[in-house]
Scaffold this active site. Structure first.
Site, short mmCIF file in Angstrom:
data_model
loop_
_atom_site.label_atom_id
_atom_site.label_comp_id
_atom_site.label_asym_id
_atom_site.label_seq_id
_atom_site.Cartn_x
_atom_site.Cartn_y
_atom_site.Cartn_z
N ASP A 238 20.08 51.21 -54.55
CA ASP A 238 18.78 51.72 -55.02
C ASP A 238 17.60 51.06 -54.32
O ASP A 238 17.69 49.92 -53.84
CB ASP A 238 18.62 51.44 -56.52
CG ASP A 238 19.48 52.34 -57.39
OD1 ASP A 238 20.37 53.03 -56.85
OD2 ASP A 238 19.26 52.34 -58.61
N ASP A 239 16.49 51.76 -54.34
CA ASP A 239 15.13 51.26 -54.06
C ASP A 239 14.73 51.21 -52.58
O ASP A 239 13.58 50.94 -52.28
CB ASP A 239 14.88 49.86 -54.67
CG ASP A 239 14.97 49.86 -56.19
OD1 ASP A 239 15.13 50.95 -56.78
OD2 ASP A 239 14.88 48.78 -56.79
N HIS B 149 8.80 54.86 -57.73
CA HIS B 149 9.62 54.05 -58.62
C HIS B 149 8.94 53.89 -59.98
O HIS B 149 8.80 52.81 -60.52
CB HIS B 149 9.91 52.67 -58.01
CG HIS B 149 11.14 52.02 -58.58
ND1 HIS B 149 11.10 51.10 -59.59
CD2 HIS B 149 12.45 52.17 -58.28
CE1 HIS B 149 12.33 50.72 -59.88
NE2 HIS B 149 13.16 51.34 -59.10
N HIS C 207 15.08 58.75 -56.28
CA HIS C 207 14.79 57.64 -57.21
C HIS C 207 13.28 57.60 -57.51
O HIS C 207 12.74 56.53 -57.74
CB HIS C 207 15.28 56.33 -56.57
CG HIS C 207 15.46 55.19 -57.52
ND1 HIS C 207 16.04 55.30 -58.76
CD2 HIS C 207 15.14 53.87 -57.39
CE1 HIS C 207 16.06 54.11 -59.34
NE2 HIS C 207 15.51 53.22 -58.53
N HIS D 17 21.39 47.13 -54.64
CA HIS D 17 20.07 47.49 -54.13
C HIS D 17 20.04 47.25 -52.62
O HIS D 17 20.71 46.34 -52.11
CB HIS D 17 18.98 46.66 -54.81
CG HIS D 17 18.83 47.00 -56.26
ND1 HIS D 17 19.69 46.49 -57.22
CD2 HIS D 17 17.97 47.83 -56.90
CE1 HIS D 17 19.34 47.00 -58.39
NE2 HIS D 17 18.31 47.80 -58.24
#
Ligand code: NI
Length: 235
Positions: A47-48, A102, A98, A191
């Site tokens: 993620d991210d 965020h 995502h 991540h």
């Protein structure tokens, strides 16, 4: 007074319970925590990102072991680092949405969520030519009130059941010990953008060969979904 109180309780229960039952069945439908399967298949998710400092390290270790994973990218990072996003897609990994900034889903109204998700998909499309249909809520917040909206927009919500906690500086040894316990059907959260250093690539380099020797296969989320029955969140 006692009798009156009980009547009030009964009335409240009549009202509240059906609403809760409806929420429990309706909002979970299609949302994925992991799958039930006898097969040794696991989905690794990141993620991210994308981020030029971390994503290439993750891509290198996945390539070394021939592993395909799923990256839930943040739109603002895709716009900032389109070449890194393209490298993820060109390596054959799956890309999910995502949100653009965020943003915590609870802070968004219907219009706000639409804009966040659409802007993220547009950024990913412009960088990679891919339009994601998988969505992961920032910070794992389910956003019950927006779940139906995401479904109607064509997204499937993907959560996880194994959390490496790599975002908070967890060391490679602790991540390895968690990874050595993964089971078929698991969805593992990593991540590829953190504040500080990331130990996940080192951890994966330490244990992927061992897990593969045990027969474990690492696949994208979409492939994982074809291997068994979806397990939805418990409320
Ligand atoms: Ni996130």
């Amino acid at each position: 007074m006692k009798h009156g109180f009980c009547l009030l309780c009964a009335c409240l229960l009549c009202f509240v319970l059906p609403v809760q039952a409806w929420a429990a069945t309706q909002t979970q439908d299609g949302s994925v925590v992991h799958i039930k399967t006898e097969e040794a298949v696991v989905a690794l998710t990141f993620d991210d990102g994308p981020h030029p400092r971390y994503t290439p390290r993750v891509l290198d270790v996945l390539a070394k072991y021939g592993v395909k994973a799923t990256f839930f990218e943040v739109g603002v990072n895709v716009e900032r680092y389109p070449k890194v996003a393209r490298a993820v897609a060109e390596a054959g990994h799956e890309i999910g949405n995502h949100t653009f900034h965020h943003k915590h889903i609870a802070s968004l109204d219907e219009r706000g969520l639409y804009n966040e998700v659409e802007a993220c998909n547009q950024a990913i499309f412009e960088a990679t030519g891919v339009r994601p249909t998988l969505y992961r809520p920032p910070e794992g917040v389910l956003g019950d009130s927006r779940y139906a909206q995401l479904t109607s927009m064509g997204f499937r919500q993907i959560l996880w059941n194994v959390d490496t906690l790599d975002w908070r500086g967890t060391n490679a040894i602790d991540i390895v010990s968690k990874l050595m316990q993964v089971r078929g059907g698991d969805i593992v959260l990593f991540h590829d953008y953190v504040v500080g250093d990331l130990a996940s690539d080192t951890a994966l380099d330490t244990c992927l060969a061992v897990l593969q020797a045990r027969g474990m296969r690492f696949v994208t989320v979409t492939e994982l979904l074809s291997h068994g029955e979806v397990v939805t969140p418990h409320f």
